[in-house]
Scaffold this motif. Structure first.
Motif, PDB file in Angstrom:
ATOM      1  N   SER A 180      -1.208  79.873 -42.348  1.00  0.00           N
ATOM      2  CA  SER A 180      -0.756  79.080 -41.208  1.00  0.00           C
ATOM      3  C   SER A 180      -1.834  79.023 -40.127  1.00  0.00           C
ATOM      4  O   SER A 180      -2.285  80.044 -39.635  1.00  0.00           O
ATOM      5  CB  SER A 180       0.521  79.693 -40.620  1.00  0.00           C
ATOM      6  OG  SER A 180       0.798  79.164 -39.342  1.00  0.00           O
ATOM      7  N   GLY A 181      -2.213  77.814 -39.767  1.00  0.00           N
ATOM      8  CA  GLY A 181      -3.187  77.662 -38.693  1.00  0.00           C
ATOM      9  C   GLY A 181      -2.629  78.088 -37.351  1.00  0.00           C
ATOM     10  O   GLY A 181      -3.314  78.710 -36.546  1.00  0.00           O
ATOM     11  N   HIS A 182      -1.362  77.754 -37.108  1.00  0.00           N
ATOM     12  CA  HIS A 182      -0.730  78.155 -35.858  1.00  0.00           C
ATOM     13  C   HIS A 182      -0.608  79.677 -35.779  1.00  0.00           C
ATOM     14  O   HIS A 182      -0.838  80.275 -34.718  1.00  0.00           O
ATOM     15  CB  HIS A 182       0.657  77.522 -35.731  1.00  0.00           C
ATOM     16  CG  HIS A 182       0.629  76.085 -35.308  1.00  0.00           C
ATOM     17  ND1 HIS A 182       0.104  75.095 -36.098  1.00  0.00           N
ATOM     18  CD2 HIS A 182       1.069  75.465 -34.176  1.00  0.00           C
ATOM     19  CE1 HIS A 182       0.209  73.935 -35.476  1.00  0.00           C
ATOM     20  NE2 HIS A 182       0.789  74.122 -34.313  1.00  0.00           N
ATOM     21  N   GLY A 183      -0.239  80.292 -36.898  1.00  0.00           N
ATOM     22  CA  GLY A 183      -0.124  81.746 -36.899  1.00  0.00           C
ATOM     23  C   GLY A 183      -1.448  82.426 -36.656  1.00  0.00           C
ATOM     24  O   GLY A 183      -1.532  83.398 -35.891  1.00  0.00           O
ATOM     25  N   ALA A 184      -2.505  81.928 -37.298  1.00  0.00           N
ATOM     26  CA  ALA A 184      -3.831  82.515 -37.110  1.00  0.00           C
ATOM     27  C   ALA A 184      -4.344  82.286 -35.693  1.00  0.00           C
ATOM     28  O   ALA A 184      -4.945  83.175 -35.079  1.00  0.00           O
ATOM     29  CB  ALA A 184      -4.806  81.936 -38.131  1.00  0.00           C
TER      30      ALA A 184
END
Length: 212
Positions: free
Chosen positions: A116-120
């Motif tokens: 996940s880009g948002h999570g990272a």
């Protein structure tokens, strides 16, 4: 593996259960949005400016090991580079693994959802911001008593914040749970690299109290 096999089956089953749960949609959307670069980047920039100002103000008072120069600008600069590295790593991984997203994301513009880009983004931005704050406080209190519960409080707050972001992403159907877990693992590597770089080359000794 997250992209196939029995682990993927369990992951998707759990993800569907969370997405269909009674968790409030509004707060979940708010938490998921905290992983947006438009939110995380200004927060990190503010902390970078504070850390840079603290380092510049105390540059003449810090004694570095073996007379090495004090690179007060390195920790905030490395923090910005750490966040910039996130899309450079996440995008190729998504394209390589090409894991489909949850049903709510069917037909979207993205080819992959792991990690996940948002999570990272949230994990790196808020994580390195917390490290900058703790590093700055250690420098400010180098000749004072221990700061008490500040460090565990900051760490717990960042951990809860990222857990909320991950839960929001899964609840809103933007990602599977393992997409988020994978992003946390990637962020952990970047934060470890940031710590190693700053401890090795900043010349401040990580804000540790000098031995007298």
């Amino acid at each position: 593996m997250a992209d196939h096999g029995p682990l993927r089956t369990l992951d998707e089953r759990f993800g569907r259960a969370v997405a269909a749960s009674d968790l409030p949609v509004g707060p979940a959307e708010f938490c998921a949005d905290l992983g947006n670069t438009a939110v995380a980047l200004p927060v990190l920039c503010a902390v970078m400016l504070w850390a840079g100002w603290q380092g510049w103000r105390g540059r003449s008072q810090e004694a570095s090991d073996e007379g090495a120069p004090v690179r007060w600008w390195l920790p905030p600069l490395a923090a910005g580079l750490a966040l910039a590295t996130v899309p450079a790593l996440v995008v190729p991984l998504k394209l390589w693994l090409a894991r489909p997203g949850p049903p709510q994301m069917a037909g979207g513009a993205h080819d992959g959802f792991y990690p996940s880009g948002h999570g990272a983004t949230a994990a790196v931005a808020y994580g390195v911001a917390a490290l900058l704050v703790l590093r700055g406080r250690r420098r400010m209190r180098a000749d004072r008593p221990a700061a008490g519960p500040v460090m565990p409080t900051v760490i717990a707050a960042v951990a809860l914040l990222n857990a909320a972001v991950g839960l929001g992403l899964v609840r809103r159907g933007y990602h599977w749970p393992l997409d988020v877990v994978g992003s946390w693992c990637l962020a952990g590597v970047l934060l470890a690299v940031w710590c190693a770089v700053c401890d090795r080359w900043s010349g401040t000794g990580g804000g540790r109290v000098p031995v007298r």
